[in-house]
Design a protein around this motif. Sequence first.
Motif, mmCIF file in Angstrom:
data_model
loop_
_atom_site.group_PDB
_atom_site.id
_atom_site.type_symbol
_atom_site.label_atom_id
_atom_site.label_comp_id
_atom_site.label_asym_id
_atom_site.label_seq_id
_atom_site.Cartn_x
_atom_site.Cartn_y
_atom_site.Cartn_z
ATOM 1 N N THR A 93 0.932 -1.072 0.074
ATOM 2 C CA THR A 93 0.198 -0.113 0.041
ATOM 3 C C THR A 93 0.946 1.352 0.046
ATOM 4 N N ALA A 94 1.979 1.200 0.988
ATOM 5 C CA ALA A 94 2.914 2.286 0.874
ATOM 6 C C ALA A 94 3.169 2.780 -0.352
ATOM 7 N N GLU A 95 4.038 1.551 -1.108
ATOM 8 C CA GLU A 95 4.654 1.980 -2.527
ATOM 9 C C GLU A 95 3.581 2.254 -3.267
ATOM 10 N N ALA A 96 2.352 1.769 -3.546
ATOM 11 C CA ALA A 96 1.414 2.293 -4.314
ATOM 12 C C ALA A 96 1.121 3.662 -3.996
ATOM 13 N N ASN A 97 0.983 4.059 -2.765
ATOM 14 C CA ASN A 97 0.885 5.610 -2.436
ATOM 15 C C ASN A 97 1.869 6.475 -3.091
ATOM 16 N N VAL A 98 3.331 6.083 -2.892
ATOM 17 C CA VAL A 98 4.461 6.552 -3.404
ATOM 18 C C VAL A 98 4.228 7.110 -4.994
ATOM 19 N N GLU A 99 3.929 5.821 -5.939
ATOM 20 C CA GLU A 99 3.608 5.919 -7.292
ATOM 21 C C GLU A 99 2.357 6.802 -7.630
ATOM 22 N N ALA A 100 1.540 6.950 -6.839
ATOM 23 C CA ALA A 100 0.357 7.719 -6.720
ATOM 24 C C ALA A 100 0.942 9.449 -6.633
ATOM 25 N N ALA A 101 1.619 9.385 -5.528
ATOM 26 C CA ALA A 101 2.132 10.901 -5.360
ATOM 27 C C ALA A 101 3.312 11.295 -6.404
ATOM 28 N N LYS A 102 3.957 10.451 -6.921
ATOM 29 C CA LYS A 102 4.684 10.733 -8.183
ATOM 30 C C LYS A 102 3.853 11.365 -9.278
ATOM 31 N N ALA A 103 2.629 10.320 -9.549
ATOM 32 C CA ALA A 103 1.960 11.029 -10.563
ATOM 33 C C ALA A 103 1.330 12.283 -10.490
ATOM 34 N N GLN A 104 1.031 12.704 -9.224
ATOM 35 C CA GLN A 104 0.429 13.905 -8.656
ATOM 36 C C GLN A 104 1.247 14.952 -8.933
ATOM 37 N N LEU A 136 2.271 22.595 -6.879
ATOM 38 C CA LEU A 136 3.260 21.796 -6.936
ATOM 39 C C LEU A 136 4.121 21.367 -5.562
ATOM 40 N N LEU A 137 4.193 22.584 -4.986
ATOM 41 C CA LEU A 137 4.827 22.221 -3.426
ATOM 42 C C LEU A 137 4.213 20.957 -2.872
ATOM 43 N N THR A 138 2.748 21.290 -2.890
ATOM 44 C CA THR A 138 2.041 20.258 -2.007
ATOM 45 C C THR A 138 2.336 18.880 -2.539
ATOM 46 N N ALA A 139 2.164 18.854 -3.895
ATOM 47 C CA ALA A 139 2.601 17.497 -4.475
ATOM 48 C C ALA A 139 4.019 17.066 -4.079
ATOM 49 N N LYS A 140 4.763 17.794 -3.979
ATOM 50 C CA LYS A 140 6.256 17.506 -3.668
ATOM 51 C C LYS A 140 6.240 16.772 -2.268
ATOM 52 N N ALA A 141 5.484 17.724 -1.233
ATOM 53 C CA ALA A 141 5.464 17.152 0.185
ATOM 54 C C ALA A 141 4.660 16.040 0.434
ATOM 55 N N GLN A 142 3.588 15.632 -0.669
ATOM 56 C CA GLN A 142 2.850 14.507 -0.481
ATOM 57 C C GLN A 142 3.839 13.355 -0.650
ATOM 58 N N LEU A 143 4.726 13.490 -1.807
ATOM 59 C CA LEU A 143 5.631 12.395 -2.379
ATOM 60 C C LEU A 143 6.533 12.164 -1.146
ATOM 61 N N ALA A 144 6.948 12.903 -0.757
ATOM 62 C CA ALA A 144 8.053 13.029 0.448
ATOM 63 C C ALA A 144 7.355 11.947 1.543
ATOM 64 N N GLN A 145 6.105 12.345 1.970
ATOM 65 C CA GLN A 145 5.316 11.813 3.152
ATOM 66 C C GLN A 145 4.982 10.252 2.748
ATOM 67 N N ALA A 146 4.828 10.156 1.320
ATOM 68 C CA ALA A 146 4.431 8.801 0.823
ATOM 69 C C ALA A 146 5.889 7.897 0.925
ATOM 70 N N GLU A 147 7.071 8.422 0.605
ATOM 71 C CA GLU A 147 8.287 7.711 0.748
ATOM 72 C C GLU A 147 8.376 7.290 2.046
ATOM 73 N N ALA A 148 8.098 8.366 2.897
ATOM 74 C CA ALA A 148 8.595 8.044 4.473
ATOM 75 C C ALA A 148 7.794 6.870 4.832
ATOM 76 N N GLN A 149 6.514 7.139 4.672
ATOM 77 C CA GLN A 149 5.533 5.726 4.989
ATOM 78 C C GLN A 149 5.985 4.554 4.277
ATOM 79 N N ALA A 150 6.608 4.558 2.991
ATOM 80 C CA ALA A 150 7.106 3.337 2.492
ATOM 81 C C ALA A 150 8.336 2.797 3.384
ATOM 82 N N VAL A 151 9.068 3.833 3.731
ATOM 83 C CA VAL A 151 10.201 3.488 4.663
ATOM 84 C C VAL A 151 9.930 2.861 5.708
ATOM 85 N N ASN A 152 9.091 3.336 6.422
ATOM 86 C CA ASN A 152 8.495 2.791 7.719
ATOM 87 C C ASN A 152 7.776 1.418 7.611
ATOM 88 N N ALA A 153 6.962 1.373 6.412
ATOM 89 C CA ALA A 153 6.384 -0.030 6.126
ATOM 90 C C ALA A 153 7.371 -1.057 6.031
#
Length: 373
Positions: A93-104, A136-153
């Motif tokens: 799920t975390a990795e999928a969120n990272v891909e979605a954040a990258k698309a956004q 654009l800044l919000t999308a970058k922050a969301q990607l960073a957050q998704a990547e952190a969640q992926a690292v935690n997972a």
Amino acid sequence: MTVVAAGCAALTACGGATAPAATAEYAVLTVETTDRVIPTEYSATIRGRQDIDVMPQVGGTISQLCVAEGEKVSKGQALFIIDQVPYKAALQTAEANVEAAKAQLATAQLVYDSRRELQAKNVVSEYDLRTAENSLLTAKAQLAQAEAQAVNARNNLSYTVVKSPLNGVAGTIPYRVGALVGPSMPQPLTTVSDNSSVYVYFSMNESQLLALTREYGSADKALAAMPEVSLRLSDGTVYPHTGRVESISGVVDRRTGSVQLRAVFPNEERMLHSGSSGNVILPHSYKNCIVIPQGMTFEIQDKVYVYKIVDGRAASSIIGVEKISDGREYIVTSGLEPGQTILAEGVGLMREGTPVAVKKQPAAAEGEAESAN
């Protein structure tokens, strides 16, 4: 030292008349100097060099036990595996969120680039450009957050494999497959002990430590010059390897008035176990000292006395003794000189000024002593 002993005799006059009683005869000891090693035992507790409780970092049910109790383990070796299914799903799920954040983020970047070109031609307002930039800044922050969640997972998934923190031996394993465990549980999964060598802790009271310090000059000198120590195990046998005292605590325990010392012993055969007990045997060497049996002394108000034979009479005299003792002999530090004679028997019943005659050793006893030599 020379002890003279023989039987008592009573004198009787001819014709049945009783003669005046002779001076009582006692065994005596002539004071001499000698060398002596006095071993002193101290109660001790054995600990592994490291005893580390193994706690899970994530919760779940145990799906696999990888070791047995008492098994030797290596650092990084798997000990337990916690059910990984929910953690694998969380990672996906975390990795999928990272891909979605990258698309956004890519979409926000396109919008921003388009608005910037249009704003340069005065087609859109400055407000529209700033809004696109914020998106654009919000999308970058969301990607960073998704990547952190992926690292935690990913970390949580790795924590499902509980590994040994060091080389050692696994202790008791109270949990089995199917047991629910978690970071807040009161009892560890197991304890891994590094017992290739063990620490043996024992304590001395202040008087014993002072005597030890005086013997060597200082605590540091005592550590450097202290002889190797032995270990008496709980079954009464002596451990086949000797150890060395490594440290002396600089703090006196206010509750017990004692100071803790630590010795290290090799344990390649794994005969010693963390948590067991024994007695440390610490030898104390004395050169050219006066040694007398404790049975030849008596105490009054914590002072040690002997009876010297002075002009044929018993004269009590205070002596100084080392605090360290084996329970059978005293090392005399003051009050006696080589060549002096002290009472060797009957000390408890003797009175000040009592006339004393030295017992004569029977010829038979002399012959036996010579043949024994």
